[in-house]
Design a protein around this motif. Structure first.
Motif, PDB file in Angstrom:
ATOM      1  N   HIS A 164    -135.038 -14.298 -59.532  1.00 46.54           N
ATOM      2  CA  HIS A 164    -134.306 -13.194 -59.245  1.00 46.54           C
ATOM      3  C   HIS A 164    -135.237 -11.801 -58.906  1.00 46.54           C
ATOM      4  O   HIS A 164    -135.010 -11.263 -57.915  1.00 46.54           O
ATOM      5  N   TYR A 165    -136.622 -12.116 -59.586  1.00 46.81           N
ATOM      6  CA  TYR A 165    -137.520 -11.183 -58.923  1.00 46.81           C
ATOM      7  C   TYR A 165    -137.744 -11.081 -57.713  1.00 46.81           C
ATOM      8  O   TYR A 165    -138.175 -10.516 -56.717  1.00 46.81           O
TER       9      TYR A 165
ATOM     10  N   ARG B 210    -136.085 -12.683 -55.081  1.00 42.67           N
ATOM     11  CA  ARG B 210    -135.070 -12.503 -54.226  1.00 42.67           C
ATOM     12  C   ARG B 210    -135.144 -10.846 -54.067  1.00 42.67           C
ATOM     13  O   ARG B 210    -135.015 -10.345 -52.923  1.00 42.67           O
ATOM     14  N   ASP B 211    -135.115 -10.151 -55.182  1.00 35.81           N
ATOM     15  CA  ASP B 211    -135.250  -8.725 -55.175  1.00 35.81           C
ATOM     16  C   ASP B 211    -136.405  -8.174 -54.281  1.00 35.81           C
ATOM     17  O   ASP B 211    -136.094  -7.126 -53.460  1.00 35.81           O
TER      18      ASP B 211
ATOM     19  N   ALA C 112    -135.720  -6.295 -50.442  1.00 41.46           N
ATOM     20  CA  ALA C 112    -136.421  -4.887 -50.248  1.00 41.46           C
ATOM     21  C   ALA C 112    -137.464  -4.706 -49.020  1.00 41.46           C
ATOM     22  O   ALA C 112    -137.938  -4.022 -48.468  1.00 41.46           O
TER      23      ALA C 112
END
Length: 267
Positions: free
Chosen positions: A164-165, A167-168, A172
């Motif tokens: 998740h980290y 991907r985020d 960005a």
């Protein structure tokens, strides 16, 4: 302006924010290995689709419901020469969280539940008409999701905080260049170990995963009204022809055709 492929239609409805709808007939078009940012719920009304999900092969035919979580690798191609007709709900995870009150994931990619198959099919057809009642539409969807997630829950490996980290972080910085060594360093791994673990977890290389993130984000920006050229640059495609080609391979339409379908018609 280019006219859209009549066999593929994407749209949104004001009755269900955070939900993208698609109705398509695919004959020769196939979906290569990819992931989505959203939850996908699909049903075939004619013909059949074969797809690979987490290493297993599945057949989606009439009466069966396909349910795929965000970030899960899968593909799709026709079972028969005459192709297949499919209806798909794409639901934004933030919207799903707002409805359910907690993060939930589908436990199996394929369900043989006539009640859910028929319910999602009726709702999808109703949402094609502007006269659809908003209270009825939202009520139907929430009831169907409640029944769908009432099935036994199971741990979801791809809900890992490290993934998740990444991907985020990539979302960005889609217009930046990324090196394998840098991605590995972000989560404190050596790059060869990172590559092995990433492919085992997602079924894709980091490059293929990033390219799909760029295309998925491109859909969202096109839906907001950004021009095709602006979107291409915003998501990291500095060659317009590569963006056009990649988008069409992924979704069956050009970026301009998709934008035309998703933006409200001006009177």
């Amino acid at each position: 302006m280019q006219s859209a492929n009549p066999s593929i239609r994407y749209w949104q409805t004001p009755h269900l924010p955070g939900v993208e709808l698609c109705r398509a007939h695919h004959r020769e078009f196939s979906y290569g290995r990819h992931v989505h940012l959203d939850y996908h719920i699909g049903l075939v009304q004619q013909g059949g689709q074969k797809f690979i999900h987490k290493g297993g092969s599945h057949e989606l035919v009439s009466g069966r419901l396909s349910v795929v979580n965000p970030d899960e690798m899968h593909d799709g191609l026709s079972l028969m020469p005459e192709g297949y007709t499919v209806r798909v709900f794409s639901i934004n995870p933030a919207q799903m969280l707002g409805w359910l009150g907690e993060e939930r994931f589908f436990t199996t990619p394929l369900l043989e539940r006539q009640d859910l198959y028929q319910g999602f099919g009726r709702l999808h057809q109703a949402l094609e008409h502007p006269t659809c009642d908003p209270l009825q539409a939202e009520g139907m969807l929430l009831e169907l999701l409640e029944r769908l997630f009432a099935l036994p829950a199971a741990p979801h490996a791809l809900a890992d905080p490290q993934l998740h980290y990444l991907r985020d972080m990539l979302l960005a910085n889609l217009d930046a260049r990324h090196a394998l060594e840098d991605l590995a360093a972000h989560i404190g791994m050596e790059r060869f170990a990172f590559l092995r673990q990433f492919k085992k977890r997602t079924g894709l290389t980091p490059y293929a995963w990033l390219k799909r993130l760029r295309l998925e984000q491109a859909k969202r920006l096109l839906t907001k009204g950004m021009s095709v050229s602006e979107v291409a640059l915003a998501v990291g495609f500095f060659d317009q022809s590569h963006f056009h080609h990649g988008f069409r391979l992924a979704f069956g339409l050009t970026p301009a055709q998709f934008r035309e379908q998703m933006l409200p018609t001006k009177s």
